[in-house]
Enzyme design. Structure first.
Site, short mmCIF file in Angstrom:
data_model
loop_
_atom_site.label_atom_id
_atom_site.label_comp_id
_atom_site.label_asym_id
_atom_site.label_seq_id
_atom_site.Cartn_x
_atom_site.Cartn_y
_atom_site.Cartn_z
N LYS A 268 -10.28 2.41 11.82
CA LYS A 268 -9.48 3.62 12.01
C LYS A 268 -8.98 3.79 13.44
O LYS A 268 -9.52 3.21 14.39
CB LYS A 268 -10.26 4.85 11.53
CG LYS A 268 -10.23 4.92 9.99
CD LYS A 268 -10.81 6.17 9.42
CE LYS A 268 -10.66 6.12 7.89
NZ LYS A 268 -11.35 7.22 7.23
N ARG B 52 -17.92 2.93 3.79
CA ARG B 52 -16.67 2.40 3.22
C ARG B 52 -16.04 1.47 4.25
O ARG B 52 -15.75 1.89 5.37
CB ARG B 52 -15.75 3.58 2.90
CG ARG B 52 -14.45 3.21 2.19
CD ARG B 52 -13.67 4.48 1.85
NE ARG B 52 -12.39 4.16 1.25
CZ ARG B 52 -11.29 3.85 1.94
NH1 ARG B 52 -11.32 3.82 3.25
NH2 ARG B 52 -10.17 3.57 1.31
C1 YH5 Z 1 -12.73 7.88 4.14
O1 YH5 Z 1 -12.99 7.95 5.34
N1 YH5 Z 1 -10.43 6.79 4.21
S1 YH5 Z 1 -8.02 5.79 3.39
C2 YH5 Z 1 -6.06 4.32 8.84
C3 YH5 Z 1 -6.55 3.19 9.48
C4 YH5 Z 1 -7.61 2.49 8.93
C5 YH5 Z 1 -8.16 2.91 7.73
C6 YH5 Z 1 -4.86 3.17 11.13
N2 YH5 Z 1 -10.11 6.80 2.01
C7 YH5 Z 1 -11.52 7.33 3.61
O2 YH5 Z 1 -9.20 3.82 5.34
N3 YH5 Z 1 -12.24 7.80 1.37
C8 YH5 Z 1 -9.59 6.49 3.21
O3 YH5 Z 1 -6.07 2.70 10.66
C9 YH5 Z 1 -11.33 7.33 2.25
N4 YH5 Z 1 -13.62 8.35 3.22
C10 YH5 Z 1 -13.38 8.31 1.87
N5 YH5 Z 1 -14.31 8.80 1.05
C11 YH5 Z 1 -7.75 5.69 5.16
C12 YH5 Z 1 -8.28 4.47 5.80
C13 YH5 Z 1 -7.66 4.04 7.08
C14 YH5 Z 1 -6.61 4.73 7.65
#
Ligand code: YH5
Length: 292
Positions: free
Chosen positions: A237, A271
């Protein structure tokens, strides 16, 4: 100050925690890893390569071989700035993948959605877990989750993906999010969703500044007071990128550091994109946390 550090398995119930997904159980007596399978064509981390069924299946198999306890299938991009996706588009993306995974994998499949119709179709196709970044606030979602009787993760998000990172505001980020999740737990219980089926997630990166994310992470142990299993998603993230000054392709070490720190503070499901590395970090942190 270090109270969380010395509080291994603070809830005795957590040491024999098993979620009952239809046909399969998810044993969380040891912390586990939820492998991320994006089936969005615009997905940052895989460039949409996993929309083809064979590629999605291969990626999921690989994550299971690396030790994933559950696979999270998402057809709506919820990263900052992402546009909404139609119900039909989301169904077209996720349902064939869920059917294929259900038949091929020995672990439960989670559906990452906020839409009631997608929840219903996904569970009918074999999903055994609902992961909702909007904590069942969309129309019909609460009733769908109550009827489907699968475990559900309620995540905190301030605003909507399109504008959530513009100017996130909290009185006090930890207590505000604790209050939100406590209220959603109450609403779920009232709707007939058994407490034993609910997991909670503070929602790192969802309507939070860098300072909010870091403060929330430092105080993650406080979420134990809600007495529900804690899911944490930090993999790759932006706040990791902000601290380390690294692009999304170079955030593995930061993600691993946070996975270990999350388990140390009581998280039971992490996750992650990089399953092999995360499984080792989680296992190591769990061993330390469980030590006398
Ligand atoms: C979460 O924390 N996150 S989708 C931006 C990024 C990297 C990764 C710019 N679904 C979660 O993974 N479900 C997502 O870099 C989730 N908890 C739960 N339960 C976003 C994501 C991401 C976004």
């Amino acid at each position: 100050m270090l109270d969380w550090f010395y509080a291994p398995m603070s809830k005795p119930a957590m040491s024999h925690l098993t979620l009952r997904c239809p046909g399969l159980s998810l044993d969380l007596s040891q912390p586990g890893v939820m492998g991320i399978l994006n089936v969005t064509p615009d997905s940052f981390s895989d460039g949409g390569r996993f929309v083809p069924l064979a590629a999605a299946l291969a990626q999921a198999r690989q994550m299971v071989a690396e030790g994933a306890a559950i696979i999270d299938v998402g057809g709506e991009s919820t990263r900052p700035g992402a546009a909404a996706v139609s119900e039909q588009e989301e169904l077209d993306r996720v349902i064939p993948v869920i059917e294929a995974l259900r038949a091929a994998l020995p672990v439960p499949v989670s559906i990452d959605t906020s839409k009631a119709a997608v929840m219903r179709a996904a569970v009918a196709a074999g999903a055994g877990f609902i992961n909702d970044v909007r904590a069942l606030r969309e129309a019909g979602a609460l009733a769908a989750a109550a009827e489907l009787k699968v475990p559900v993760c309620l995540m905190h998000m301030q605003g909507e993906p399109r504008g959530m990172q513009a100017a996130p505001q909290y009185d006090e980020v930890v207590t505000d999010i604790l209050d939100f999740l406590r209220e959603r737990l109450r609403v779920c219980e009232q709707a007939g969703i058994a407490r034993e089926r609910v997991l909670l997630d503070p929602g790192f990166g969802f309507g939070k500044s860098l300072a909010h994310n870091l403060s929330l992470f430092k105080h993650l142990h406080r979420f134990a007071e809600l007495e529900a299993p804690l899911l944490v998603g930090v993999s790759r993230k932006s706040f990791i990128g902000a601290v380390l000054e690294r692009p999304v392709t170079q955030r593995l070490y930061g993600s691993i550091a946070l996975a270990a720190l999350a388990v140390m503070q009581g998280a039971v499901l992490i996750r992650a994109h990089d399953v092999a590395a995360t499984v080792q970090a989680v296992k190591m942190a769990a061993a330390v946390r469980a030590a006398r």
